[in-house]
Design a protein around this motif. Structure first.
Motif, PDB file in Angstrom:
ATOM      1  N   PHE A 162       0.840  -1.157  -0.074  1.00  0.00           N
ATOM      2  CA  PHE A 162      -0.120  -0.036   0.078  1.00  0.00           C
ATOM      3  C   PHE A 162       0.765   1.289  -0.037  1.00  0.00           C
ATOM      4  O   PHE A 162       0.238   2.421  -0.210  1.00  0.00           O
ATOM      5  N   ASP A 163       2.114   1.246  -0.006  1.00  0.00           N
ATOM      6  CA  ASP A 163       3.025   2.390   0.157  1.00  0.00           C
ATOM      7  C   ASP A 163       4.525   1.941  -0.127  1.00  0.00           C
ATOM      8  O   ASP A 163       4.799   0.802   0.065  1.00  0.00           O
ATOM      9  N   TYR A 164       5.097   3.031  -0.368  1.00  0.00           N
ATOM     10  CA  TYR A 164       6.517   2.775  -0.599  1.00  0.00           C
ATOM     11  C   TYR A 164       7.545   3.581   0.287  1.00  0.00           C
ATOM     12  O   TYR A 164       7.007   4.931   0.228  1.00  0.00           O
ATOM     13  N   ASP A 165       8.341   3.315   0.916  1.00  0.00           N
ATOM     14  CA  ASP A 165       9.126   4.187   1.811  1.00  0.00           C
ATOM     15  C   ASP A 165      10.559   4.608   1.208  1.00  0.00           C
ATOM     16  O   ASP A 165      11.314   3.737   0.887  1.00  0.00           O
ATOM     17  N   VAL A 166      10.576   5.756   0.477  1.00  0.00           N
ATOM     18  CA  VAL A 166      11.831   6.108  -0.244  1.00  0.00           C
ATOM     19  C   VAL A 166      12.949   5.914   0.585  1.00  0.00           C
ATOM     20  O   VAL A 166      14.129   5.577   0.116  1.00  0.00           O
ATOM     21  N   ASP A 167      13.001   6.375   1.669  1.00  0.00           N
ATOM     22  CA  ASP A 167      14.167   6.807   2.426  1.00  0.00           C
ATOM     23  C   ASP A 167      14.680   5.179   2.940  1.00  0.00           C
ATOM     24  O   ASP A 167      15.937   4.933   2.804  1.00  0.00           O
ATOM     25  N   GLY A 168      13.759   4.096   3.337  1.00  0.00           N
ATOM     26  CA  GLY A 168      14.163   3.183   3.760  1.00  0.00           C
ATOM     27  C   GLY A 168      14.253   1.932   2.616  1.00  0.00           C
ATOM     28  O   GLY A 168      14.654   0.840   2.917  1.00  0.00           O
ATOM     29  N   GLU A 169      13.787   2.548   1.497  1.00  0.00           N
ATOM     30  CA  GLU A 169      13.654   1.587   0.087  1.00  0.00           C
ATOM     31  C   GLU A 169      12.827   0.237   0.467  1.00  0.00           C
ATOM     32  O   GLU A 169      13.439  -0.861   0.243  1.00  0.00           O
ATOM     33  N   PHE A 170      11.985   0.445   1.179  1.00  0.00           N
ATOM     34  CA  PHE A 170      10.810  -0.810   1.355  1.00  0.00           C
ATOM     35  C   PHE A 170       9.544  -0.462   1.172  1.00  0.00           C
ATOM     36  O   PHE A 170       9.072   0.588   1.106  1.00  0.00           O
ATOM     37  N   PHE A 171       8.791  -1.664   1.011  1.00  0.00           N
ATOM     38  CA  PHE A 171       7.263  -1.389   0.634  1.00  0.00           C
ATOM     39  C   PHE A 171       6.603  -1.747   1.990  1.00  0.00           C
ATOM     40  O   PHE A 171       6.722  -2.774   2.788  1.00  0.00           O
ATOM     41  N   TRP A 172       5.371  -0.862   2.176  1.00  0.00           N
ATOM     42  CA  TRP A 172       4.517  -1.179   3.430  1.00  0.00           C
ATOM     43  C   TRP A 172       3.476  -2.207   2.839  1.00  0.00           C
ATOM     44  O   TRP A 172       2.862  -1.691   1.839  1.00  0.00           O
ATOM     45  N   VAL A 173       3.234  -3.295   3.895  1.00  0.00           N
ATOM     46  CA  VAL A 173       2.257  -4.137   3.219  1.00  0.00           C
ATOM     47  C   VAL A 173       1.136  -4.293   4.416  1.00  0.00           C
ATOM     48  O   VAL A 173       1.499  -4.116   5.541  1.00  0.00           O
ATOM     49  N   ALA A 174       0.104  -4.739   4.073  1.00  0.00           N
ATOM     50  CA  ALA A 174      -0.995  -5.312   4.922  1.00  0.00           C
ATOM     51  C   ALA A 174      -1.794  -6.577   4.472  1.00  0.00           C
ATOM     52  O   ALA A 174      -1.722  -6.801   3.330  1.00  0.00           O
ATOM     53  N   SER A 175      -2.166  -7.227   5.627  1.00  0.00           N
ATOM     54  CA  SER A 175      -2.876  -8.680   5.308  1.00  0.00           C
ATOM     55  C   SER A 175      -4.065  -8.270   4.542  1.00  0.00           C
ATOM     56  O   SER A 175      -4.948  -7.383   4.588  1.00  0.00           O
ATOM     57  N   LEU A 176      -4.159  -9.267   3.264  1.00  0.00           N
ATOM     58  CA  LEU A 176      -5.491  -9.135   2.558  1.00  0.00           C
ATOM     59  C   LEU A 176      -6.630 -10.247   3.202  1.00  0.00           C
ATOM     60  O   LEU A 176      -7.500 -10.292   2.789  1.00  0.00           O
ATOM     61  N   ASP A 177      -6.163 -10.855   4.480  1.00  0.00           N
ATOM     62  CA  ASP A 177      -7.027 -11.529   5.144  1.00  0.00           C
ATOM     63  C   ASP A 177      -7.916 -10.769   6.215  1.00  0.00           C
ATOM     64  O   ASP A 177      -7.370 -10.909   7.231  1.00  0.00           O
ATOM     65  N   PHE A 178      -8.880 -10.307   5.723  1.00  0.00           N
ATOM     66  CA  PHE A 178      -9.786  -9.561   6.677  1.00  0.00           C
ATOM     67  C   PHE A 178     -10.456 -10.307   7.677  1.00  0.00           C
ATOM     68  O   PHE A 178     -11.115 -11.090   7.128  1.00  0.00           O
ATOM     69  N   GLY A 179     -10.475  -9.909   8.910  1.00  0.00           N
ATOM     70  CA  GLY A 179     -11.327 -10.917   9.903  1.00  0.00           C
ATOM     71  C   GLY A 179     -11.009 -12.139  10.275  1.00  0.00           C
ATOM     72  O   GLY A 179     -11.853 -12.865  10.839  1.00  0.00           O
ATOM     73  N   HIS A 180      -9.954 -12.701   9.892  1.00  0.00           N
ATOM     74  CA  HIS A 180      -9.606 -14.005  10.049  1.00  0.00           C
ATOM     75  C   HIS A 180      -8.508 -14.026  10.849  1.00  0.00           C
ATOM     76  O   HIS A 180      -7.476 -13.566  10.353  1.00  0.00           O
ATOM     77  N   ASP A 181      -8.606 -14.766  11.922  1.00  0.00           N
ATOM     78  CA  ASP A 181      -7.453 -14.883  12.983  1.00  0.00           C
ATOM     79  C   ASP A 181      -6.798 -16.406  12.747  1.00  0.00           C
ATOM     80  O   ASP A 181      -7.750 -17.424  13.281  1.00  0.00           O
ATOM     81  N   PRO A 182      -5.811 -16.537  12.092  1.00  0.00           N
ATOM     82  CA  PRO A 182      -5.566 -18.050  11.926  1.00  0.00           C
ATOM     83  C   PRO A 182      -5.016 -18.712  13.111  1.00  0.00           C
ATOM     84  O   PRO A 182      -4.972 -19.937  13.352  1.00  0.00           O
ATOM     85  N   THR A 183      -4.966 -18.247  14.258  1.00  0.00           N
ATOM     86  CA  THR A 183      -4.647 -18.736  15.616  1.00  0.00           C
ATOM     87  C   THR A 183      -5.791 -19.402  16.335  1.00  0.00           C
ATOM     88  O   THR A 183      -5.875 -20.111  17.031  1.00  0.00           O
TER      89      THR A 183
END
Length: 193
Positions: free
Chosen positions: A166-187
């Motif tokens: 969902f975003d790119y951090d230019v300074d850290g040169e990495f991407f921000w990610v979020a889970s696509l599995d909404f409302g599900h807790d695998p535990t």
């Protein structure tokens, strides 16, 4: 009209007339959707090769026809000179015509890391935290890349999990990610609710 056809089918104009018939037939097929306009995957000065070659042939044909008519009946070497001269005129005039035509065919922007933003990715490391993680992302052209990813939360992003960039951090040169599995807790299992 008979003189026009006689000149068009006489040497050396006939050489270019054959090519002109091919060009006209090709563009008619394109107009009716029976052929693709990208006949040759090549750029000539920023303009597709099909357009550049079509212009070259049409301008050369006209220059050759005009040259033969201006010179009248001449020897074969003179007619060969007219053919060569018409090709040179065609090249020069086509090059001049292509300069303004380049604006109609803008270049594709270069690939950017921002092209990955909004795309799903597959986590390739054991976990993703605020400071660690890698994922594989597939670009629009089908190529894939392994990129550095981080997450702002505590989602259980583990190897094989699909996440959204969902975003790119230019300074850290990495991407921000979020889970696509909404409302599900695998535990949790079905009996834990």
């Amino acid at each position: 009209m008979g003189e026009f056809f006689a000149a068009s089918l006489g040497f050396p104009v006939a050489v270019l007339s054959v090519l002109l018939v091919v060009v006209v037939a090709y563009w008619l097929l394109v107009a009716f959707g029976a052929a693709d306009a990208d006949w040759v995957e090549l750029d000539i000065g920023g303009v597709p090769a099909t357009l550049g070659l079509s212009l070259l042939i049409a301008v050369s044909w006209f220059a050759c026809l005009a040259g033969v008519e201006l010179l009248g009946p001449t020897s074969t070497p003179a007619r060969l000179g007219v053919l060569g001269g018409s090709l040179v005129v065609g090249l020069v005039l086509t090059r001049f015509a292509m300069t303004p035509l380049k604006r109609l065919f803008p270049e594709d922007p270069p690939a950017s890391r921002l092209d990955f933003v909004g795309r799903p990715c597959v986590i390739r490391t054991g976990r993703v935290t605020r400071t660690f993680g890698q994922a594989e992302v597939t670009a629009a052209d089908g190529s894939s890349a392994v990129v550095q990813v981080r997450q702002p939360g505590e989602d259980p992003l583990t190897a094989g999990t699909t996440a959204l960039i969902f975003d790119y951090d230019v300074d850290g040169e990495f991407f921000w990610v979020a889970s696509l599995d909404f409302g599900h807790d695998p535990t949790l299992t079905r009996g834990d609710h």
